[in-house]
Design a protein around this motif. Structure first.
Motif, PDB file in Angstrom:
ATOM      1  N   ARG A 199     -19.040 101.554 -67.777  1.00 30.69           N
ATOM      2  CA  ARG A 199     -18.745 101.265 -66.135  1.00 30.69           C
ATOM      3  C   ARG A 199     -17.300 100.733 -66.072  1.00 30.69           C
ATOM      4  N   PRO A 200     -16.454 101.473 -65.857  1.00 28.87           N
ATOM      5  CA  PRO A 200     -14.977 101.100 -65.786  1.00 28.87           C
ATOM      6  C   PRO A 200     -14.714 100.630 -64.178  1.00 28.87           C
ATOM      7  N   GLN A 201     -15.485 100.764 -63.243  1.00 33.07           N
ATOM      8  CA  GLN A 201     -15.633 100.420 -62.109  1.00 33.07           C
ATOM      9  C   GLN A 201     -16.553  99.085 -61.701  1.00 33.07           C
ATOM     10  N   ARG A 202     -16.891  98.692 -62.955  1.00 36.22           N
ATOM     11  CA  ARG A 202     -17.975  97.610 -62.606  1.00 36.22           C
ATOM     12  C   ARG A 202     -17.266  96.526 -61.916  1.00 36.22           C
ATOM     13  N   PRO A 203     -17.542  95.859 -60.929  1.00 34.85           N
ATOM     14  CA  PRO A 203     -16.726  94.811 -60.012  1.00 34.85           C
ATOM     15  C   PRO A 203     -16.677  93.557 -60.717  1.00 34.85           C
ATOM     16  N   GLY A 204     -15.628  92.748 -61.011  1.00 38.09           N
ATOM     17  CA  GLY A 204     -15.579  91.654 -61.493  1.00 38.09           C
ATOM     18  C   GLY A 204     -16.360  90.552 -60.776  1.00 38.09           C
ATOM     19  N   ARG A 205     -16.553  89.297 -61.509  1.00 36.43           N
ATOM     20  CA  ARG A 205     -17.048  88.292 -61.047  1.00 36.43           C
ATOM     21  C   ARG A 205     -16.317  87.555 -59.810  1.00 36.43           C
ATOM     22  N   VAL A 206     -16.963  87.016 -59.098  1.00 33.62           N
ATOM     23  CA  VAL A 206     -16.545  86.350 -57.952  1.00 33.62           C
ATOM     24  C   VAL A 206     -16.165  84.782 -58.388  1.00 33.62           C
ATOM     25  N   THR A 218     -13.624  88.863 -55.513  1.00 36.22           N
ATOM     26  CA  THR A 218     -12.940  87.538 -54.970  1.00 36.22           C
ATOM     27  C   THR A 218     -11.899  87.775 -53.792  1.00 36.22           C
ATOM     28  N   TYR A 219     -11.200  88.730 -53.821  1.00 38.81           N
ATOM     29  CA  TYR A 219     -10.504  89.118 -52.917  1.00 38.81           C
ATOM     30  C   TYR A 219     -10.952  89.381 -51.225  1.00 38.81           C
ATOM     31  N   HIS A 244     -10.851  86.688 -48.136  1.00 37.80           N
ATOM     32  CA  HIS A 244     -10.332  87.209 -46.930  1.00 37.80           C
ATOM     33  C   HIS A 244     -11.477  87.456 -45.795  1.00 37.80           C
ATOM     34  N   HIS A 245     -12.875  87.356 -46.091  1.00 36.71           N
ATOM     35  CA  HIS A 245     -13.800  87.625 -45.168  1.00 36.71           C
ATOM     36  C   HIS A 245     -13.815  88.816 -44.942  1.00 36.71           C
ATOM     37  N   LEU A 246     -13.525  89.824 -45.724  1.00 40.68           N
ATOM     38  CA  LEU A 246     -13.430  91.283 -45.425  1.00 40.68           C
ATOM     39  C   LEU A 246     -14.526  91.914 -46.297  1.00 40.68           C
ATOM     40  N   ASP A 247     -14.964  93.292 -45.774  1.00 44.23           N
ATOM     41  CA  ASP A 247     -15.830  94.191 -46.501  1.00 44.23           C
ATOM     42  C   ASP A 247     -15.133  94.546 -47.668  1.00 44.23           C
ATOM     43  N   GLU A 248     -16.014  94.947 -48.838  1.00 41.92           N
ATOM     44  CA  GLU A 248     -15.242  95.327 -50.058  1.00 41.92           C
ATOM     45  C   GLU A 248     -14.574  96.400 -49.671  1.00 41.92           C
ATOM     46  N   GLU A 249     -14.749  97.478 -49.062  1.00 47.30           N
ATOM     47  CA  GLU A 249     -13.981  98.816 -49.016  1.00 47.30           C
ATOM     48  C   GLU A 249     -12.526  98.340 -48.320  1.00 47.30           C
ATOM     49  N   GLU A 250     -12.589  97.668 -47.449  1.00 47.18           N
ATOM     50  CA  GLU A 250     -11.317  97.213 -46.765  1.00 47.18           C
ATOM     51  C   GLU A 250     -10.482  96.450 -47.981  1.00 47.18           C
ATOM     52  N   ALA A 251     -11.142  95.513 -48.596  1.00 49.72           N
ATOM     53  CA  ALA A 251     -10.453  94.827 -49.560  1.00 49.72           C
ATOM     54  C   ALA A 251     -10.024  95.535 -50.402  1.00 49.72           C
ATOM     55  N   ALA A 252     -10.651  96.509 -50.984  1.00 48.01           N
ATOM     56  CA  ALA A 252     -10.265  97.575 -51.968  1.00 48.01           C
ATOM     57  C   ALA A 252      -8.968  98.288 -51.800  1.00 48.01           C
ATOM     58  N   GLN A 253      -9.030  98.733 -50.434  1.00 50.75           N
ATOM     59  CA  GLN A 253      -7.641  99.390 -49.824  1.00 50.75           C
ATOM     60  C   GLN A 253      -6.715  98.642 -49.849  1.00 50.75           C
ATOM     61  N   ARG A 254      -6.663  97.363 -49.335  1.00 50.57           N
ATOM     62  CA  ARG A 254      -5.542  96.240 -49.332  1.00 50.57           C
ATOM     63  C   ARG A 254      -5.086  96.004 -50.819  1.00 50.57           C
ATOM     64  N   LEU A 255      -5.869  95.785 -51.754  1.00 50.71           N
ATOM     65  CA  LEU A 255      -5.537  95.731 -53.194  1.00 50.71           C
ATOM     66  C   LEU A 255      -4.930  96.785 -53.865  1.00 50.71           C
ATOM     67  N   SER A 256      -5.650  97.934 -53.451  1.00 49.64           N
ATOM     68  CA  SER A 256      -4.929  99.132 -54.184  1.00 49.64           C
ATOM     69  C   SER A 256      -3.243  99.312 -53.458  1.00 49.64           C
ATOM     70  N   LEU A 257      -2.974  99.041 -52.204  1.00 51.49           N
ATOM     71  CA  LEU A 257      -1.850  99.011 -51.811  1.00 51.49           C
ATOM     72  C   LEU A 257      -0.915  98.039 -52.426  1.00 51.49           C
ATOM     73  N   ALA A 258      -1.307  96.999 -52.511  1.00 52.08           N
ATOM     74  CA  ALA A 258      -0.725  95.565 -53.222  1.00 52.08           C
ATOM     75  C   ALA A 258      -0.212  96.014 -54.739  1.00 52.08           C
ATOM     76  N   LEU A 259      -1.245  96.480 -55.443  1.00 48.77           N
ATOM     77  CA  LEU A 259      -0.863  96.957 -56.801  1.00 48.77           C
ATOM     78  C   LEU A 259      -0.162  98.193 -57.115  1.00 48.77           C
ATOM     79  N   ARG A 260       0.543  98.849 -56.045  1.00 52.28           N
ATOM     80  CA  ARG A 260       1.269  99.899 -56.319  1.00 52.28           C
ATOM     81  C   ARG A 260       2.623  99.625 -56.809  1.00 52.28           C
ATOM     82  N   GLY A 261       3.150  98.446 -56.546  1.00 52.95           N
ATOM     83  CA  GLY A 261       4.448  97.817 -56.855  1.00 52.95           C
ATOM     84  C   GLY A 261       4.447  97.328 -58.167  1.00 52.95           C
TER      85      GLY A 261
END
Length: 146
Positions: A82-89, A23-24, A28-45
């Protein structure tokens, strides 16, 4: 911490990122790798504990027949293979939009204007509603298995 510590051991940051990335990235019209990096950063706090708290509340509100341990076992079973199974959009609603802005703020990619809006009383209220909505989505993703 109202949610059990085991939930944080099961729904790790990488698991939560995997559930939210589709969904992210679409929003944001990003590829999933970039989206994962941003979300990972966002979820550090504080955003990850807030999501887990609202997800736990949603899970507990959905089921009356499972106790806490049974609910945690359901999450463990769902994530076992499959813990890393992507969620639904999902279609982005106002709540999701507010959450996405919060995530961008936490990741450091949001504008100053977005920060000012989210610091207003209405922005904080919408942000909290967004966390609750995304937490409910996460609860459904973490328990949709067997």
């Amino acid at each position: 911490m109202p949610y059990p510590p085991r939930l944080a051991h099961l729904a790790t940051r990488s698991v939560v990122v995997a559930k939210l990335v589709p969904t992210y990235s679409r929003a944001h019209h990003l590829d999933e790798e970039e989206a994962a990096q941003r979300l990972s950063l966002a979820l550090r706090g504080t955003l990850l504990p807030a999501l887990l708290d609202t997800a736990w509340t949603a899970m507990k509100g959905k089921t009356k027949r499972l106790d806490d341990e049974g609910l945690l076992e359901k999450v463990a079973t769902t994530l076992k293979d499959r813990p890393q199974r992507p969620g639904r959009v999902v279609d982005v609603t106002p709540g999701w939009s507010a959450f996405l802005v919060l995530a961008d703020l936490e990741a450091g990619t949001a504008s100053d204007a977005a920060r000012r809006v989210m610091e207003s009383p209405e922005g904080r209220q919408r942000g909290q509603a967004g966390v609750v909505e995304v937490g409910a989505f996460l609860a459904a993703e973490l328990t949709r298995g067997r």
